[in-house]
Write a protein that holds these residues in place. Structure first.
Motif, PDB file in Angstrom:
ATOM      1  N   LYS A 113       1.020  -1.160  -0.030  1.00 51.27           N
ATOM      2  CA  LYS A 113       0.133  -0.114  -0.161  1.00 51.27           C
ATOM      3  C   LYS A 113       0.935   1.199   0.007  1.00 51.27           C
ATOM      4  CE  LYS A 113      -0.437  -0.861   4.835  1.00 51.27           C
ATOM      5  NZ  LYS A 113      -1.383  -1.248   5.895  1.00 51.27           N
ATOM      6  N   PRO A 114       0.558   2.444  -0.203  1.00 49.92           N
ATOM      7  CA  PRO A 114       1.351   3.775  -0.206  1.00 49.92           C
ATOM      8  C   PRO A 114       1.957   3.906   0.956  1.00 49.92           C
ATOM      9  CG  PRO A 114      -0.836   4.097  -1.156  1.00 49.92           C
ATOM     10  CD  PRO A 114      -0.933   2.636  -0.767  1.00 49.92           C
ATOM     11  N   GLY A 115       3.289   4.072   0.982  1.00 51.19           N
ATOM     12  CA  GLY A 115       4.320   3.967   2.153  1.00 51.19           C
ATOM     13  C   GLY A 115       5.037   2.726   2.494  1.00 51.19           C
ATOM     14  N   SER A 116       4.772   1.726   1.643  1.00 49.13           N
ATOM     15  CA  SER A 116       5.404   0.141   1.984  1.00 49.13           C
ATOM     16  C   SER A 116       6.562   0.118   1.190  1.00 49.13           C
ATOM     17  CB  SER A 116       4.584  -0.764   1.141  1.00 49.13           C
ATOM     18  OG  SER A 116       3.171  -1.086   1.697  1.00 49.13           O
ATOM     19  N   LYS A 117       7.776  -0.073   1.987  1.00 51.41           N
ATOM     20  CA  LYS A 117       8.882  -0.347   1.261  1.00 51.41           C
ATOM     21  C   LYS A 117       8.894  -1.553   0.538  1.00 51.41           C
ATOM     22  CE  LYS A 117      10.749   3.093   3.663  1.00 51.41           C
ATOM     23  NZ  LYS A 117      10.753   4.380   3.332  1.00 51.41           N
ATOM     24  N   ILE A 118       9.660  -1.598  -0.583  1.00 53.41           N
ATOM     25  CA  ILE A 118       9.791  -2.718  -1.293  1.00 53.41           C
ATOM     26  C   ILE A 118      11.225  -3.046  -1.967  1.00 53.41           C
ATOM     27  CG2 ILE A 118       7.343  -2.784  -2.214  1.00 53.41           C
ATOM     28  CD1 ILE A 118       8.432  -1.335  -4.773  1.00 53.41           C
ATOM     29  N   SER A 119      11.410  -4.362  -2.203  1.00 49.55           N
ATOM     30  CA  SER A 119      12.857  -4.567  -2.655  1.00 49.55           C
ATOM     31  C   SER A 119      12.399  -5.127  -4.281  1.00 49.55           C
ATOM     32  CB  SER A 119      13.635  -5.610  -2.025  1.00 49.55           C
ATOM     33  OG  SER A 119      12.883  -6.748  -1.825  1.00 49.55           O
TER      34      SER A 119
END
Length: 170
Positions: A113-119
């Motif tokens: 969701k908006p704000g989620s950190k992803i690799s």
């Protein structure tokens, strides 16, 4: 299960093509090949599979194409706060025509969701095409700024699904 010679021929064909990733599934076995510089290799597993990553046979979708004004997503307040210039943001696009799902099941939390950190290898959603549920990976490190489609919405090949503020290398 494929024979070693057949796997070698597939590797050779994938290596000579513009395809970056290839997945083959048959009778509970799965072969997954990636041409990314940091992830070269073949994975073979003998377990039952529920979700499959599919790769389009066509050229990869161009990322920098702006949507026509009539189809452009409405900019949400959080996107405006993150910056008015969407040119700086990476777009995660749909690799196929299908139905967008933001979670693995209706009662589960969304993948992101908006704000989620992803690799780069984070699963961000599922696109269902022809009864196959295809996990879509981020392919970039960063933070989700905006989700551009709604759960259950039909998406087109190359349609932007997420805006990501990229950090570091892909």
């Amino acid at each position: 299960m494929l024979k070693v010679q057949e796997i070698r021929e597939i590797i050779k064909l994938i290596d000579q093509s513009s395809i970056d990733e290839f997945v083959y599934e048959s009778e509970g076995s799965k072969i997954k090949m990636k041409k990314h510089a940091q992830d070269k290799g073949v994975v073979v597993s003998q377990q039952p599979l529920q979700v499959v990553q599919a790769v389009p046979a066509a050229q990869p979708a161009p990322v920098a194409q702006p949507a026509p004004a009539s189809l452009a997503p409405v900019q949400q307040p959080e996107a405006a706060a993150a910056g008015n210039d969407q040119e700086e943001l990476h777009k995660i696009v749909s690799p196929m025509v299908g139905t967008f799902y933001q979670s693995p099941s209706p009662e589960a939390d969304p993948y992101v969701k908006p704000g989620s950190k992803i690799s780069s290898d984070s699963v961000v959603c599922i696109v269902e095409a022809m009864k196959l549920f295809n996990e879509i990976e981020a392919e970039v490190n960063g933070e989700i700024v905006e989700v551009l489609v709604k759960d259950g919405q039909l998406v087109e090949y190359g349609q932007p699904l997420f805006l990501v503020k990229a950090t570091g290398e892909r």
